[in-house]
Design a protein around this motif. Sequence first.
Motif, PDB file in Angstrom:
ATOM      1  N   LEU A 183       0.869  -1.174   0.000  1.00 45.83           N
ATOM      2  CA  LEU A 183       0.000   0.000   0.000  1.00 45.83           C
ATOM      3  C   LEU A 183       0.901   1.218   0.000  1.00 45.83           C
ATOM      4  N   THR A 184       0.734   2.093  -0.974  1.00 49.58           N
ATOM      5  CA  THR A 184       1.675   3.199  -1.090  1.00 49.58           C
ATOM      6  C   THR A 184       0.962   4.539  -1.282  1.00 49.58           C
ATOM      7  N   ILE A 185       1.557   5.567  -0.733  1.00 51.66           N
ATOM      8  CA  ILE A 185       1.120   6.952  -0.936  1.00 51.66           C
ATOM      9  C   ILE A 185       2.172   7.620  -1.812  1.00 51.66           C
ATOM     10  N   SER A 186       1.741   8.130  -2.952  1.00 53.03           N
ATOM     11  CA  SER A 186       2.702   8.662  -3.924  1.00 53.03           C
ATOM     12  C   SER A 186       3.156  10.071  -3.572  1.00 53.03           C
ATOM     13  N   ASP A 187       4.454  10.282  -3.655  1.00 47.40           N
ATOM     14  CA  ASP A 187       5.010  11.632  -3.520  1.00 47.40           C
ATOM     15  C   ASP A 187       5.893  11.966  -4.714  1.00 47.40           C
ATOM     16  N   GLN A 196       0.909  -7.640  -5.108  1.00 50.80           N
ATOM     17  CA  GLN A 196      -0.019  -6.570  -5.481  1.00 50.80           C
ATOM     18  C   GLN A 196       0.489  -5.229  -4.961  1.00 50.80           C
ATOM     19  N   VAL A 197       0.257  -4.180  -5.755  1.00 51.00           N
ATOM     20  CA  VAL A 197       0.611  -2.815  -5.363  1.00 51.00           C
ATOM     21  C   VAL A 197      -0.621  -1.944  -5.530  1.00 51.00           C
ATOM     22  N   HIS A 198      -0.992  -1.233  -4.462  1.00 46.83           N
ATOM     23  CA  HIS A 198      -2.159  -0.345  -4.506  1.00 46.83           C
ATOM     24  C   HIS A 198      -1.732   1.072  -4.147  1.00 46.83           C
ATOM     25  N   MET A 199      -2.061   2.010  -5.001  1.00 43.59           N
ATOM     26  CA  MET A 199      -1.797   3.427  -4.759  1.00 43.59           C
ATOM     27  C   MET A 199      -2.995   3.989  -3.996  1.00 43.59           C
ATOM     28  N   ILE A 200      -2.842   4.238  -2.690  1.00 46.22           N
ATOM     29  CA  ILE A 200      -4.010   4.626  -1.897  1.00 46.22           C
ATOM     30  C   ILE A 200      -4.216   6.147  -1.838  1.00 46.22           C
ATOM     31  N   ALA A 201      -3.207   6.920  -2.181  1.00 48.42           N
ATOM     32  CA  ALA A 201      -3.359   8.381  -2.248  1.00 48.42           C
ATOM     33  C   ALA A 201      -2.320   8.924  -3.206  1.00 48.42           C
ATOM     34  N   THR A 202      -2.727   9.945  -3.989  1.00 44.02           N
ATOM     35  CA  THR A 202      -1.837  10.507  -5.003  1.00 44.02           C
ATOM     36  C   THR A 202      -1.907  12.030  -4.982  1.00 44.02           C
ATOM     37  N   PRO A 203      -0.889  12.694  -5.540  1.00 41.72           N
ATOM     38  CA  PRO A 203      -0.929  14.156  -5.640  1.00 41.72           C
ATOM     39  C   PRO A 203      -2.129  14.663  -6.429  1.00 41.72           C
ATOM     40  N   ASP A 208       5.554  35.428   7.027  1.00 38.64           N
ATOM     41  CA  ASP A 208       4.801  34.763   5.968  1.00 38.64           C
ATOM     42  C   ASP A 208       5.123  33.274   5.836  1.00 38.64           C
ATOM     43  N   LEU A 209       5.744  32.684   6.842  1.00 41.49           N
ATOM     44  CA  LEU A 209       5.937  31.238   6.812  1.00 41.49           C
ATOM     45  C   LEU A 209       4.606  30.529   7.040  1.00 41.49           C
ATOM     46  N   VAL A 210       4.442  29.391   6.404  1.00 38.17           N
ATOM     47  CA  VAL A 210       3.293  28.515   6.658  1.00 38.17           C
ATOM     48  C   VAL A 210       3.778  27.406   7.581  1.00 38.17           C
ATOM     49  N   VAL A 211       3.277  27.391   8.797  1.00 40.24           N
ATOM     50  CA  VAL A 211       3.714  26.410   9.799  1.00 40.24           C
ATOM     51  C   VAL A 211       2.524  25.533  10.171  1.00 40.24           C
ATOM     52  N   THR A 212       2.628  24.245   9.888  1.00 36.62           N
ATOM     53  CA  THR A 212       1.537  23.304  10.142  1.00 36.62           C
ATOM     54  C   THR A 212       1.909  22.202  11.116  1.00 36.62           C
ATOM     55  N   GLY A 213       3.212  21.941  11.274  1.00 27.39           N
ATOM     56  CA  GLY A 213       3.635  20.735  11.967  1.00 27.39           C
ATOM     57  C   GLY A 213       3.462  19.535  11.055  1.00 27.39           C
ATOM     58  N   PRO A 214       3.983  18.363  11.442  1.00 30.48           N
ATOM     59  CA  PRO A 214       3.838  17.162  10.614  1.00 30.48           C
ATOM     60  C   PRO A 214       2.373  16.849  10.332  1.00 30.48           C
ATOM     61  N   THR A 215       2.056  16.527   9.095  1.00 33.14           N
ATOM     62  CA  THR A 215       0.676  16.250   8.695  1.00 33.14           C
ATOM     63  C   THR A 215       0.354  14.760   8.714  1.00 33.14           C
ATOM     64  N   HIS A 216       1.388  13.906   8.779  1.00 24.09           N
ATOM     65  CA  HIS A 216       1.237  12.447   8.824  1.00 24.09           C
ATOM     66  C   HIS A 216       0.795  11.866   7.491  1.00 24.09           C
ATOM     67  N   THR A 217       1.082  12.594   6.417  1.00 33.61           N
ATOM     68  CA  THR A 217       0.944  12.059   5.071  1.00 33.61           C
ATOM     69  C   THR A 217       1.978  12.763   4.204  1.00 33.61           C
ATOM     70  N   ASN A 218       1.989  12.459   2.891  1.00 32.51           N
ATOM     71  CA  ASN A 218       2.976  13.096   2.015  1.00 32.51           C
ATOM     72  C   ASN A 218       2.647  12.822   0.553  1.00 32.51           C
ATOM     73  N   VAL A 219       2.029  13.812  -0.098  1.00 29.44           N
ATOM     74  CA  VAL A 219       1.807  13.725  -1.545  1.00 29.44           C
ATOM     75  C   VAL A 219       2.535  14.874  -2.256  1.00 29.44           C
ATOM     76  N   ASN A 220       3.633  15.277  -1.649  1.00 29.36           N
ATOM     77  CA  ASN A 220       4.592  16.183  -2.260  1.00 29.36           C
ATOM     78  C   ASN A 220       4.167  17.638  -2.308  1.00 29.36           C
ATOM     79  N   ASP A 221       4.711  18.394  -3.262  1.00 30.99           N
ATOM     80  CA  ASP A 221       4.523  19.838  -3.317  1.00 30.99           C
ATOM     81  C   ASP A 221       3.053  20.201  -3.568  1.00 30.99           C
TER      82      ASP A 221
END
Length: 427
Positions: A189-193, A248-255, A407-420
Amino acid sequence: MTPADPRAFLRHLYDAAVRRALPLHNTAPYLPPPPRGRTVVLGAGKAGGAMAQAVEALWPADAPLSGLVVTRYHHTPPRPTGLRERIEVVEAAHPVPDAAGLQAAQRILRMAQGLTKDDLVLCLISGGGSALLTLPAEGLSLEEKQRINRALLESGANIGEMNCVRKHLSRIKGGRLAAACAPAHVVTLTISDVPGDDPSVIASGPTVPDATTCEDALAILKRYGIEVPAGVMSETPKPGDAIFNGHQVHMIATPQQSLEAAAEAARAAGVEAHILSDEIEGESREVGKVHAALARAVAQRGQPFRKPCVILSGGETTVTVKKQPEGTPRGRGGRAGEFCLGLAQALQGQSNVWAIAADTDGIDGVEDNAGAFVTPDTLQRALAKGMKVDNYLARNDAYGYFDALGDLVVTGPTHTNVNDFRAILVT
């Protein structure tokens, strides 16, 4: 949420994009039934902790479940009340690997061995796994691996190039983890970045075939002037190898899914949204300049999009870190911040244009911010403080520039990662 407050509106779009990629929202459809034997969960990435918790929450309470996942320091989400821990989560360094990541990779490889055809391995893979799952090739020390990694990060190499090299300097990436799991059934199970959502590039593809070669990796190292010890590279399992049969490979979240979620949020607020691409690559500042040219055309001529509108894009840009004179303080910042510097410089104070660029994992490079905002008066406010954008670009110091402006955007870790994630609002 409306564009009456552009900053809040843009942050709302970012939050919608991140929310779409959270593992708990996306995992259930891809979980196989429990096997006759054991179920072992192995994984690595910035979303690793959240992915492990999603599996724990969704897996039958009476079915055996164990395993080990490694994530970045401070990226393990708080455990929900009542959720029993069945998968161990450990933390290590990113983007430069450390001893904790090495120890985790060694343990994961050991856990993959001795399995049977009745066993199931769930591999949870997300961006950042290349650094977190570090097991240097025979003859290569951790210190040498760290040196090579730093050089790649500062070279301007794209993610595909970096991960090609990493696969051939590893004992666990590039399909080798899947080989170690044989004869167990492997479901990834993969999350694409990464641009293109290629599972062989995400976290350097530890459970999937690798079409690249040692020759490819050496050519990349030569291109960027990076040296490696002789004889340490090894070939990876290739497409068609029998070890991958039945996997098997499943893309569970993508950009792209996250960009579409942001577009839906914009349209719900009455603002038309246009997605340029989820695969944009290139030097961050130059990508910023191209986006600025598009935004100025919309603002000044209503082309190619009618205003008001939001322009969205994703992908993975790069930053080539410039060498500074001896004694010059090293700049701080990552891809999102450098994009914003290039964007602000090229917008030239264009009225009615606001923007956000932020990494969806909540960390821009190695800093404590996700990214930054750009406003119509960014350059003006900076000049009032004696700050010239050209000087900050010259030393790759996006963090210093936008921090001084608030003007920094500060969120802390979001616990996911679909890149820019990038959004430009033109009113």
